[in-house]
Motif scaffolding. Structure first.
Motif, short mmCIF file in Angstrom:
data_model
loop_
_atom_site.label_atom_id
_atom_site.label_comp_id
_atom_site.label_asym_id
_atom_site.label_seq_id
_atom_site.Cartn_x
_atom_site.Cartn_y
_atom_site.Cartn_z
N LEU B 9 -9.49 5.16 -0.33
CA LEU B 9 -10.10 4.38 0.76
C LEU B 9 -10.18 2.89 0.41
O LEU B 9 -9.79 2.05 1.22
N THR B 10 -10.70 2.56 -0.78
CA THR B 10 -10.87 1.13 -1.11
C THR B 10 -9.52 0.45 -1.34
O THR B 10 -9.40 -0.75 -1.16
N THR B 11 -8.49 1.22 -1.69
CA THR B 11 -7.14 0.65 -1.85
C THR B 11 -6.48 0.43 -0.50
O THR B 11 -6.01 -0.67 -0.18
N LEU B 12 -6.48 1.49 0.33
CA LEU B 12 -5.80 1.42 1.63
C LEU B 12 -6.56 0.56 2.64
O LEU B 12 -6.01 0.20 3.68
N ALA B 13 -7.84 0.24 2.33
CA ALA B 13 -8.64 -0.60 3.24
C ALA B 13 -7.97 -1.94 3.50
O ALA B 13 -8.12 -2.52 4.58
N PHE B 14 -7.21 -2.45 2.52
CA PHE B 14 -6.56 -3.76 2.70
C PHE B 14 -5.43 -3.70 3.73
O PHE B 14 -5.05 -4.73 4.28
N LEU B 15 -4.91 -2.49 3.98
CA LEU B 15 -3.73 -2.36 4.85
C LEU B 15 -3.98 -2.84 6.30
O LEU B 15 -3.20 -3.67 6.80
N PRO B 16 -5.07 -2.38 6.99
CA PRO B 16 -5.31 -2.89 8.35
C PRO B 16 -5.52 -4.40 8.38
O PRO B 16 -5.13 -5.07 9.33
#
Lengths: 79, 79
Positions: B9-16
């Motif tokens: 979650l904290t890694t992929l959060a940057f994607l949006p």
């Protein structure tokens, strides 16, 4: 030692964003999806920290949770 | 298990945020200080991960480094 500096930086990184967002209420460029995922992810890190009893993990994520939570609230409030 | 979900979650959060910033080039509400600290902190987490040979730490922070790096570049480029 590198880990401690890294933890301090990634935790305190939210602070300038909180100050900017609270002062300007400009949330147009901020992604709701990012902060929804960040706040959830940080909360789970906090649970993980409490579960394994790791104080640095608990402290870093408790601070990050409050700071990123403020940004999320502003993003929802000032869409 | 909670730790793995938290890391994703904290890694992929940057994607949006990356998608939003690349599409709109609207960086007015984004804090330069935040991303300067994040990119530096994540780089140090990556060094820490390589040092202790922890693969999940290396992978999560390698992805985060690229994603938050893109946001930082856009913030500097479209001030």
């Amino acid at each position: 030692m590198i880990g401690v500096i890294a933890a301090c930086l990634t935790t305190l990184a939210f602070l300038p964003q909180v100050i900017k967002t609270v002062q300007t209420k400009d949330t147009s460029g901020i992604s709701l999806g990012m902060y929804a995922m960040q706040v959830t992810g940080i909360f789970l890190w906090l649970c993980h920290g409490i579960r394994i009893g790791d104080l640095p993990l608990i402290m870093a994520n408790a601070v990050s949770f409050v700071l990123s939570g403020i940004i999320l609230v502003y993003k929802i409030r000032y869409k």
